[in-house]
Design a protein around this motif. Sequence first.
Motif, short mmCIF file in Angstrom:
data_model
loop_
_atom_site.label_atom_id
_atom_site.label_comp_id
_atom_site.label_asym_id
_atom_site.label_seq_id
_atom_site.Cartn_x
_atom_site.Cartn_y
_atom_site.Cartn_z
N HIS A 192 0.59 -2.57 -36.99
CA HIS A 192 -1.02 -2.76 -36.42
C HIS A 192 -1.74 -3.65 -37.39
N LYS A 198 -5.57 -2.76 -35.99
CA LYS A 198 -5.57 -2.63 -34.54
C LYS A 198 -5.54 -1.21 -34.33
N TYR A 221 3.26 2.26 -38.05
CA TYR A 221 1.93 1.89 -37.73
C TYR A 221 1.26 0.72 -38.55
#
Length: 236
Positions: free
Chosen positions: A231, A114, A227
């Motif tokens: 994600h 993402k 992250y």
Amino acid sequence: MEENEEYRERPVWRTVLSIVIAIIAVVRLFATCNQMESRQTRILDANQLNNISERQFSDQRSLTSSQTPKIWNDLLYKRYKYLDSLDQTRLKDFYIIKLAKDSLVSLDIESQLKIEKGCFFQNTHDDTLKFAFKTPKNLNVFVHDFESTVAVDKSFKKLKAGSGINNFKEFIKLSPTTKLLTYNITKRDIKFNGIAYAFEKNNYQMFIEFESSTWPQKKLNQEALTYVVNHIKVRK
């Protein structure tokens, strides 16, 4: 006993122990590579990725000693504010667009990454770079994958050969096929700290590289791990 010592977390990881535990689950996302007898051509999902080209990625990827980063990748090493000041024509010349909404980009056939709206996304369609992007926090992220019989450490050094890579070391080993690498590079006389999530199995290699000129190494390590955990999404 020696094997257990190899996988023991180092002291610096005490502050991010919960993140390290969580990232181990990410390794499973790449296990699908073991089941892939041949690399299928990948395209970005046009229904999920806003305003990004549908060009296909080549599945015949290799890394040679003569390969150096493309000149257009250097633009991402500029400050976010500078990129935001450029007109659309100039950005397109460097294969860059500013995402108007949160988007999902394919990592492999079963997982996606993402990327939040406002990031500058780059897809140069070169031999090894799947895509790259810059966040409003001036964090650069590059995703490379390719087939290679070269050792993963040597492959990574070749990827960064044109950037004066130094202080390269294996930070922590998560599994026999997955580890984290830390390093420094220099772009336009500016030092960037870096950490790369490296995966290698059956001559297939993938690197997710996080680089920052403003964050100290420890903060970058924490931000990169967070992250990845938050994600990477598994297709259902």
